[in-house]
Structures are given as C-alpha cells and as structure tokens.
Design a protein around this motif. Sequence first.
Motif, PDB file in Angstrom:
ATOM      1  N   UNK A   5       0.848  -1.201   0.000  1.00 17.15           N
ATOM      2  CA  UNK A   5       0.000   0.000   0.000  1.00 17.15           C
ATOM      3  C   UNK A   5       0.880   1.246   0.000  1.00 17.15           C
ATOM      4  N   UNK A   6       0.536   2.191  -0.856  1.00 20.43           N
ATOM      5  CA  UNK A   6       1.250   3.463  -0.931  1.00 20.43           C
ATOM      6  C   UNK A   6       0.342   4.519  -0.318  1.00 20.43           C
ATOM      7  N   UNK A   7       0.856   5.182   0.722  1.00 17.99           N
ATOM      8  CA  UNK A   7       0.049   6.122   1.477  1.00 17.99           C
ATOM      9  C   UNK A   7       0.649   7.520   1.458  1.00 17.99           C
ATOM     10  N   UNK A   8      -0.209   8.501   1.288  1.00 18.57           N
ATOM     11  CA  UNK A   8       0.215   9.893   1.429  1.00 18.57           C
ATOM     12  C   UNK A   8       0.410  10.150   2.920  1.00 18.57           C
ATOM     13  N   UNK A   9       1.061  11.259   3.252  1.00 18.07           N
ATOM     14  CA  UNK A   9       1.347  11.547   4.657  1.00 18.07           C
ATOM     15  C   UNK A   9       1.023  12.996   5.001  1.00 18.07           C
ATOM     16  N   UNK A  10       0.846  13.215   6.291  1.00 15.23           N
ATOM     17  CA  UNK A  10       0.735  14.564   6.830  1.00 15.23           C
ATOM     18  C   UNK A  10       1.679  14.607   8.016  1.00 15.23           C
ATOM     19  N   UNK A  11       2.820  15.288   7.895  1.00 15.79           N
ATOM     20  CA  UNK A  11       3.193  16.245   6.864  1.00 15.79           C
ATOM     21  C   UNK A  11       3.563  15.569   5.539  1.00 15.79           C
ATOM     22  N   UNK A  12       3.224  16.255   4.453  1.00 17.88           N
ATOM     23  CA  UNK A  12       3.418  15.707   3.106  1.00 17.88           C
ATOM     24  C   UNK A  12       4.888  15.473   2.784  1.00 17.88           C
ATOM     25  N   UNK A  13       5.781  16.227   3.396  1.00 16.15           N
ATOM     26  CA  UNK A  13       7.212  16.112   3.092  1.00 16.15           C
ATOM     27  C   UNK A  13       7.798  14.752   3.480  1.00 16.15           C
ATOM     28  N   UNK A  14       7.137  14.014   4.356  1.00 20.86           N
ATOM     29  CA  UNK A  14       7.617  12.709   4.811  1.00 20.86           C
ATOM     30  C   UNK A  14       7.326  11.619   3.776  1.00 20.86           C
ATOM     31  N   UNK A  15       6.269  11.770   3.015  1.00 23.82           N
ATOM     32  CA  UNK A  15       5.803  10.706   2.139  1.00 23.82           C
ATOM     33  C   UNK A  15       6.000  11.000   0.678  1.00 23.82           C
ATOM     34  N   UNK A  16       5.378  10.175  -0.141  1.00 26.58           N
ATOM     35  CA  UNK A  16       4.530   9.041   0.230  1.00 26.58           C
ATOM     36  C   UNK A  16       5.357   7.883   0.793  1.00 26.58           C
ATOM     37  N   UNK A  17       4.678   7.044   1.592  1.00 26.42           N
ATOM     38  CA  UNK A  17       5.319   5.882   2.189  1.00 26.42           C
ATOM     39  C   UNK A  17       4.674   4.612   1.640  1.00 26.42           C
ATOM     40  N   UNK A  18       5.516   3.615   1.339  1.00 23.79           N
ATOM     41  CA  UNK A  18       5.038   2.323   0.862  1.00 23.79           C
ATOM     42  C   UNK A  18       5.264   1.292   1.951  1.00 23.79           C
ATOM     43  N   UNK A  19       4.206   0.586   2.319  1.00 21.32           N
ATOM     44  CA  UNK A  19       4.314  -0.427   3.372  1.00 21.32           C
ATOM     45  C   UNK A  19       5.035  -1.643   2.816  1.00 21.32           C
ATOM     46  N   UNK A  20       6.107  -2.036   3.508  1.00 23.53           N
ATOM     47  CA  UNK A  20       6.871  -3.213   3.108  1.00 23.53           C
ATOM     48  C   UNK A  20       6.369  -4.454   3.839  1.00 23.53           C
ATOM     49  N   UNK A  21       6.216  -4.348   5.167  1.00 27.09           N
ATOM     50  CA  UNK A  21       5.721  -5.468   5.960  1.00 27.09           C
ATOM     51  C   UNK A  21       4.821  -4.952   7.077  1.00 27.09           C
TER      52      UNK A  21
ATOM     53  N   UNK B 122      -2.385   8.525   5.050  1.00 28.08           N
ATOM     54  CA  UNK B 122      -3.607   8.897   4.334  1.00 28.08           C
ATOM     55  C   UNK B 122      -3.776   8.019   3.100  1.00 28.08           C
ATOM     56  N   UNK B 123      -4.940   7.377   2.997  1.00 30.23           N
ATOM     57  CA  UNK B 123      -5.245   6.517   1.853  1.00 30.23           C
ATOM     58  C   UNK B 123      -6.187   7.248   0.901  1.00 30.23           C
TER      59      UNK B 123
END
Length: 195
Positions: A35-51, A81-82
């Motif tokens: 899953x690829x998720x946006x973040x708040x704060x936006x500067x950290x992301x997007x983050x992809x869940x590995x496990x 954020x999804x």
Amino acid sequence: MQLVVARIGRAHGIKGEVTVEVRTDEPELRLGPGAVLATDPASVGPLTIETGRVHSGRLLLRFEGVRDRTGAEALRNTLLIAEVDPEELPEDEDEYYDHQLMDLDVVTVDGVEVGRITEISHLPSQDLFIVERPDGSEVMIPFVEEIVTEIDLEEQRAIIDPPPGLIDDRAEIVSTRDDGPAEAGKAGDDKAGDV
C-alpha cells in the motif's frame, strides 16, 4: 477522496518498524504490504508499506527505505492517508465511513431538528457524533443502535431516539423511595448532604 487511516507511533526495535494507531475499520485492506500512502506532513511521504505484523495487540509496520530505529523515530506522529473512492461502501451494510456521516442532519424520531454532524470521535468503547446545534452549541450523541435508529444517506440525515437528558436538560430522575420522585440534588443516600 483522502482518508486518514493511521497515525505512526514510536519506533519498535532497531530494524525500522513502527507502532501504528489504526484509524480504519479495514486495516487489512488499507494497511497491507504494498500500500502506498500519502502523509501529513506531506514532506515525509509518500510511504510504501513493506511489511506488517501484530505484536502484543499492536500493529507494527515497516516502510520501504526505512531500515533503522533513527529513520523509524523520524516518522513518529505522521498521519497515513489513503486514497479512497467516495462511492466505495463498507462490506457490512450497517457500517459507514466517516465521510459518509459528516454533515448529516440529525433529527429525532419525532422530526425535531437537533443539528448537524461536524465530527466523529472514535473512542475505545464506542463512537460519538459531535453535533452542532442551530444555536452554535454542541451535543455528543453515542453512535449506538439504541440511540441512532437510522442512517438515511439519500436524505442526508441521521434519525435518533435519545434518552431523556441527552439533548436537553430535562432528565428524568428516578427514585427508589416510596414517597414519590426525588428532588434535584437529593437523589440517592439521605446522608449525602450531611458533613
């Protein structure tokens, strides 16, 4: 439409895992590997869940590119954020996403207008509707079937059957004494006022 599905907590261990405060009823769908998720704060992301795994009742996630405790700790308090299709509905017909309930008009079963849902508070025991009344005050209504009798998305309203005192100041005072209703401030033990 974007929905907050989790908040990142503290780092767990030394390999980049973090604890997660889940804010979705469908973590297996929203917080699964890949899953690829946006973040708040936006500067950290997007983050992809590995496990992801559950440890001692808490969800632990590891994100791609985060390999140590320092990287994991840097993510603390980040909201995940999804992207969700606004037309998507939960699998259970008696469940609703927060965005479906926001701004619904709240009326009693008798048709009396109570207000409009402005916030939904998710507590461990139950969810609460925060309802703004026409005069600007707020009332909290437990989202339980005994009180919220119907959600009508087509009519954009929530119908409630509130117990006495929930939305007004006229609570019924019940006495166990034989001599009639208790007076305000005198319900319960007769010695409560003695010091």
